[in-house]
Design an enzyme around this catalytic site. Structure first.
Site, PDB file in Angstrom:
ATOM      1  N   CYS A  68      -9.481  -6.683  41.173  1.00 48.44           N
ATOM      2  CA  CYS A  68     -11.018  -7.832  41.462  1.00 48.44           C
ATOM      3  C   CYS A  68     -10.947  -8.844  41.190  1.00 48.44           C
ATOM      4  O   CYS A  68     -11.581  -9.877  41.563  1.00 48.44           O
ATOM      5  CB  CYS A  68     -11.742  -6.739  42.005  1.00 48.44           C
ATOM      6  SG  CYS A  68     -11.638  -5.878  43.116  1.00 48.44           S
TER       7      CYS A  68
ATOM      8  N   CYS B 256     -11.121  -1.863  47.026  1.00 47.27           N
ATOM      9  CA  CYS B 256     -12.608  -2.332  46.238  1.00 47.27           C
ATOM     10  C   CYS B 256     -13.303  -3.104  47.316  1.00 47.27           C
ATOM     11  O   CYS B 256     -13.000  -3.699  47.866  1.00 47.27           O
ATOM     12  CB  CYS B 256     -12.282  -2.940  45.057  1.00 47.27           C
ATOM     13  SG  CYS B 256     -12.000  -2.229  43.977  1.00 47.27           S
TER      14      CYS B 256
ATOM     15  N   CYS C  38     -13.157  -4.171  38.757  1.00 53.63           N
ATOM     16  CA  CYS C  38     -11.632  -4.070  37.791  1.00 53.63           C
ATOM     17  C   CYS C  38     -10.603  -5.684  37.876  1.00 53.63           C
ATOM     18  O   CYS C  38     -11.154  -6.321  38.429  1.00 53.63           O
ATOM     19  CB  CYS C  38     -11.605  -3.251  38.912  1.00 53.63           C
ATOM     20  SG  CYS C  38     -10.244  -3.469  40.283  1.00 53.63           S
TER      21      CYS C  38
ATOM     22  N   ASN D 286     -16.143  -0.268  48.428  1.00 51.29           N
ATOM     23  CA  ASN D 286     -14.538   0.535  48.452  1.00 51.29           C
ATOM     24  C   ASN D 286     -14.577   1.470  49.622  1.00 51.29           C
ATOM     25  O   ASN D 286     -15.173   2.516  49.806  1.00 51.29           O
ATOM     26  CB  ASN D 286     -15.047   1.398  47.379  1.00 51.29           C
ATOM     27  CG  ASN D 286     -15.842   2.356  47.049  1.00 51.29           C
ATOM     28  OD1 ASN D 286     -17.086   1.716  47.167  1.00 51.29           O
ATOM     29  ND2 ASN D 286     -15.276   2.985  46.057  1.00 51.29           N
ATOM     30  N   ILE D 287     -13.197   1.365  49.748  1.00 50.46           N
ATOM     31  CA  ILE D 287     -12.706   2.029  51.198  1.00 50.46           C
ATOM     32  C   ILE D 287     -11.417   2.774  50.325  1.00 50.46           C
ATOM     33  O   ILE D 287     -10.454   2.314  50.578  1.00 50.46           O
ATOM     34  CB  ILE D 287     -12.114   1.317  52.128  1.00 50.46           C
ATOM     35  CG1 ILE D 287     -12.819   0.810  53.057  1.00 50.46           C
ATOM     36  CG2 ILE D 287     -11.382   2.205  53.089  1.00 50.46           C
ATOM     37  CD1 ILE D 287     -14.425   1.357  53.020  1.00 50.46           C
ATOM     38  N   GLU D 288     -11.632   4.237  50.086  1.00 45.28           N
ATOM     39  CA  GLU D 288     -10.421   4.867  49.247  1.00 45.28           C
ATOM     40  C   GLU D 288      -9.530   5.530  50.386  1.00 45.28           C
ATOM     41  O   GLU D 288      -9.434   5.088  51.300  1.00 45.28           O
ATOM     42  CB  GLU D 288     -10.883   5.869  48.863  1.00 45.28           C
ATOM     43  CG  GLU D 288     -12.178   5.285  47.047  1.00 45.28           C
ATOM     44  CD  GLU D 288     -12.516   6.417  46.610  1.00 45.28           C
ATOM     45  OE1 GLU D 288     -12.324   7.542  46.888  1.00 45.28           O
ATOM     46  OE2 GLU D 288     -12.519   5.961  45.179  1.00 45.28           O
TER      47      GLU D 288
ATOM     48  N   GLU E 274     -15.912  -5.328  46.517  1.00 46.56           N
ATOM     49  CA  GLU E 274     -15.863  -7.262  45.695  1.00 46.56           C
ATOM     50  C   GLU E 274     -15.082  -7.462  46.979  1.00 46.56           C
ATOM     51  O   GLU E 274     -14.853  -8.934  47.786  1.00 46.56           O
ATOM     52  CB  GLU E 274     -16.065  -7.557  44.710  1.00 46.56           C
ATOM     53  CG  GLU E 274     -14.888  -6.952  43.359  1.00 46.56           C
ATOM     54  CD  GLU E 274     -15.348  -5.719  43.200  1.00 46.56           C
ATOM     55  OE1 GLU E 274     -15.100  -4.458  43.724  1.00 46.56           O
ATOM     56  OE2 GLU E 274     -15.430  -5.606  42.206  1.00 46.56           O
TER      57      GLU E 274
HETATM   58  N1  THU Z   1     -13.807   0.163  42.603  1.00 43.08           N
HETATM   59  C1  THU Z   1     -14.524  -1.004  43.547  1.00 43.08           C
HETATM   60  O1  THU Z   1     -15.278  -0.625  44.744  1.00 43.08           O
HETATM   61  N2  THU Z   1     -14.680  -2.241  42.802  1.00 43.08           N
HETATM   62  C2  THU Z   1     -14.134  -2.269  41.260  1.00 43.08           C
HETATM   63  O2  THU Z   1     -14.570  -3.420  40.534  1.00 43.08           O
HETATM   64  C3  THU Z   1     -13.905  -1.321  40.863  1.00 43.08           C
HETATM   65  C4  THU Z   1     -12.965   0.239  41.638  1.00 43.08           C
HETATM   66  C5  THU Z   1     -14.068   1.022  43.013  1.00 43.08           C
HETATM   67  C6  THU Z   1     -11.925   1.590  43.535  1.00 43.08           C
HETATM   68  C7  THU Z   1     -12.804   2.957  43.648  1.00 43.08           C
HETATM   69  O3  THU Z   1     -13.083   3.282  44.917  1.00 43.08           O
HETATM   70  C8  THU Z   1     -13.809   3.470  42.853  1.00 43.08           C
HETATM   71  O4  THU Z   1     -14.513   2.669  42.997  1.00 43.08           O
HETATM   72  C9  THU Z   1     -13.586   4.298  41.685  1.00 43.08           C
HETATM   73  O5  THU Z   1     -12.744   3.418  41.016  1.00 43.08           O
END
Ligand code: THU
Length: 133
Positions: A91, A53, A88, A42-44, A55
């Site tokens: 995804c 996300c 999520c 995950n890259i915010e 995946e």
């Molecule tokens: N996140 C994912 O990488 N995959 C998911 O299916 C759920 C959420 C990440 C996004 C964000 O960086 C962090 O989790 C919190 O939501």
């Protein structure tokens, strides 16, 4: 490759997560039928909606390198959360189009694990055939 090995690769990918806002780390490792691995984390972003996300990163990477759903053997998605989390909603929508319905999805947070697929994770899917008539 065994499930366990792919899950460990996803935990390795999780180390590359950039998550200064949530401090929630997610990793993914996608195995192709010809034995290649595509990673995701995950890259915010300060503009939260621009976050990607793990995946989606992994599956987009596989597609960007020419692989398609029939070429994909399995995907492992892991996190450092206290509870085992599924992908999520965004995804799930993406995976519903870019994976086969029965492609194994391995979930783990080290405490719990499960194997599922997008057929079970996303009922009543909206897809290509709904749009292209
Ligand atoms: N996140 C994912 O990488 N995959 C998911 O299916 C759920 C959420 C990440 C996004 C964000 O960086 C962090 O989790 C919190 O939501």
């Amino acid at each position: 490759m065994e499930r366990k090995e792919l899950v460990e690769l996803a935990f390795k990918a999780m180390e590359n997560a950039y998550a200064p806002y949530s401090n929630y780390h997610v990793g993914a490792a996608l195995l192709t039928k010809d034995g290649k691995i595509f990673y995701g984390a995950n890259i915010e972003n300060a503009s939260f909606g621009a976050t990607n996300c793990a995946e989606r990163s992994a599956v987009f990477s596989a597609y960007s390198n020419g692989y398609r759903k029939d070429d994909i053997e399995a995907i492992a998605i892991v996190s450092d959360g206290d509870k085992l989390a599924g992908p999520c909603g965004i995804c799930r929508q993406v995976l519903s189009e870019l994976l086969n319905q029965d492609t194994p999805i391995y979930l783990s947070n080290r405490k719990e694990e499960m194997t599922t697929n997008i057929h079970d994770l996303l009922p009543m899917q909206f897809g290509l055939e709904d749009v292209i008539r």
